[in-house]
Design a protein around this motif. Structure first.
Motif, PDB file in Angstrom:
ATOM      1  N   ALA A 187       6.716   1.869   5.228  1.00 50.30           N
ATOM      2  CA  ALA A 187       7.246   1.955   3.869  1.00 50.30           C
ATOM      3  C   ALA A 187       6.859   0.715   3.061  1.00 50.30           C
ATOM      4  CB  ALA A 187       8.768   2.113   3.906  1.00 50.30           C
ATOM      5  N   PHE A 188       6.976  -0.463   3.672  1.00 50.51           N
ATOM      6  CA  PHE A 188       6.580  -1.685   2.975  1.00 50.51           C
ATOM      7  C   PHE A 188       5.074  -1.707   2.715  1.00 50.51           C
ATOM      8  CE2 PHE A 188      10.704  -3.599   4.056  1.00 50.51           C
ATOM      9  CZ  PHE A 188      10.928  -4.408   2.945  1.00 50.51           C
ATOM     10  N   ALA A 189       4.294  -1.277   3.715  1.00 49.77           N
ATOM     11  CA  ALA A 189       2.837  -1.284   3.552  1.00 49.77           C
ATOM     12  C   ALA A 189       2.414  -0.372   2.409  1.00 49.77           C
ATOM     13  CB  ALA A 189       2.162  -0.861   4.853  1.00 49.77           C
ATOM     14  N   ALA A 190       3.048   0.785   2.292  1.00 53.87           N
ATOM     15  CA  ALA A 190       2.722   1.706   1.200  1.00 53.87           C
ATOM     16  C   ALA A 190       3.135   1.122  -0.148  1.00 53.87           C
ATOM     17  CB  ALA A 190       3.417   3.044   1.432  1.00 53.87           C
ATOM     18  N   ALA A 191       4.313   0.469  -0.175  1.00 54.28           N
ATOM     19  CA  ALA A 191       4.816  -0.079  -1.438  1.00 54.28           C
ATOM     20  C   ALA A 191       3.953  -1.230  -1.942  1.00 54.28           C
ATOM     21  CB  ALA A 191       6.263  -0.536  -1.264  1.00 54.28           C
TER      22      ALA A 191
END
Length: 440
Positions: free
Chosen positions: A215-219
């Motif tokens: 989720a952090f990588a996508a954000a």
């Protein structure tokens, strides 16, 4: 460590004995100190020596045990800046070492975990795998490898038995919490241990951690300031993600240039406040071992074992209360604190007194430039912790609602790291952009 060595002392007798050595050692040092005072040494000199010896033993035991003891040590390490300099200096090096180092697990155990988690043909997934760990922490260690497609990857492997050891340590450490008072004056360690225990299940599940990292990588994909490595593969006890090269934040704290300190501090602030808005998650483990300053100037984030789910972003009342406090709206601040549960029904507090309590804590965002220093944090810790101060007496009348507990702890921990960094910059601009309610 040899292949037939123990991964971590999991047996209750062995672990309890090591933890029990903490109060026994303290009692022995106290007796020694009494003898030295009777022999004519000054109380201050004796106290300083006892404090140093207590710190040395404490961090040696925490580092050896890993598990909950190591986790507590890492969590406490972010508050090191609040300790008076004359007390902190003797064991600052031990704290930094605790953030980055721990004894490795045996090689055959590493292979057994990989076989169980990734399958008997796990080696076919890698072109190369380094048996020597690149880093170790509280419940797992990281190995460098090359994935089958040629990418450099980090392989995070959980220690067998980590869950049992984690809970046993935390239960035992709760009984010895008073020993930490000598190192962290004014800090009640028991609530911190209780919070760590409540999060054990989530932190042990690398599947949840991998989801948070995704989720952090996508954000932050293609972000110019923050880099989160993509997850390559995951299992309940193993995470494979892209490798990050960079300067550990602990090294910047120890010997970084002022430019590096300022940049690392600002980017840590950006991550803290933007994460909930961009990813719906708060990165909840701000200790320096989890961050790297990359050659291109970005902040690399490499651990997502502790996160808080904030799908609606940071709570808007936090920003609004900060803005009102800076504007001097004492009555409005008190009324909102009551609505949010920070002041319990029936508790009578003075509105201006509450504002006087909060206002110094908001200095970092009161103007366009602020310099985080150990001296500033020590001043705030002393103001709030000293029972002789009005601020301390008022603070004990306030309440921290459960919904805000983790946010509060992570914010204070992040401030502790900023003070260790000795970082300066425009932190108000970051808060204005990312904290709901702060900008009018």
């Amino acid at each position: 460590m040899s292949d037939d060595g123990a991964v971590m002392p999991r047996g209750s007798v062995s672990r309890t004995a090591r933890l029990a050595s903490l109060p026994l050692g303290a009692a022995g040092r106290a007796t020694l100190g009494l003898g030295k005072r009777l022999s004519g040494q000054s109380a201050d000199a004796v106290a300083a020596e006892l404090q140093q010896r207590t710190a040395e033993q404490l961090f040696a035991v925490l580092g050896q045990l890993k598990g909950g003891a190591m986790k507590l040590g890492q969590t406490l390490s972010v508050f090191e800046a609040a300790i008076p300099e004359e007390v902190a200096a003797p064991y600052r090096e031990a704290l930094v070492k605790l953030q980055e180092e721990a004894p490795p697990m045996p090689v055959r155990t590493v292979h057994a975990v990989l076989s169980h988690q990734l399958g008997g043909t796990w080696r076919e997934r890698f072109k190369e795998f380094d048996d020597a760990p690149a880093a170790a922490a509280s419940i797992g260690q990281v190995h460098r490898a090359t994935w089958r497609d040629g990418r450099d990857v980090a392989v995070k492997i959980q220690y067998p038995g980590a869950g049992t050891a984690l809970m046993a340590d935390l239960n035992q450490l709760a009984r010895f919490a008073r020993l930490f008072a000598a190192l962290f004056p004014g800090m009640d360690v028991k609530p911190l241990i209780a919070e760590l225990k409540a999060r054990v299940v989530e932190e042990l599940d690398y599947g949840l951690e991998a989801d948070a990292q995704r989720a952090f990588a996508a954000a932050y994909a293609d972000d110019s300031e923050i880099l989160v490595p993509r997850v390559v593969a995951s299992a309940p006890r193993v995470i494979v993600s892209e490798w990050l090269d960079g300067t550990p934040m602990s090294k910047i704290i120890a010997s970084g240039s002022q430019e590096e300190r300022d940049r690392a501090g600002r980017l840590l602030t950006v991550l803290h406040f933007s994460g909930p808005q961009r990813a719906g998650l708060l990165h909840a483990d701000p200790h320096p071992g989890n961050f790297r300053l990359l050659p291109d100037g970005r902040l690399g984030v490499i651990d997502f074992g502790a996160t808080a789910r904030l799908p609606d972003g940071h709570p808007e009342p936090v920003g609004r209360l900060a803005r009102w406090a800076l504007e001097g709206r004492a009555e409005d601040v008190l009324a909102e604190l009551r609505r949010e549960g920070f002041v319990r029904p029936g508790v009578d507090v003075d509105a201006q007194g509450v504002l006087n309590y909060l206002r110094p804590l908001l200095e970092p965002v009161a103007r366009d430039h602020f310099h985080f220093t150990r001296a500033w944090m020590q001043e705030q810790a002393g103001r709030i912790a000293d029972p002789r101060n009005e601020a301390s007496r008022l603070g004990r009348q306030l309440n921290l609602p459960p919904a805000y507990l983790l946010i509060h702890r992570v914010t204070i921990g992040s401030i502790g790291v900023l003070c260790q960094l000795d970082a300066a910059g425009d932190f108000r601009a970051v808060v204005q952009r990312w904290l709901p309610g702060f900008a009018s």
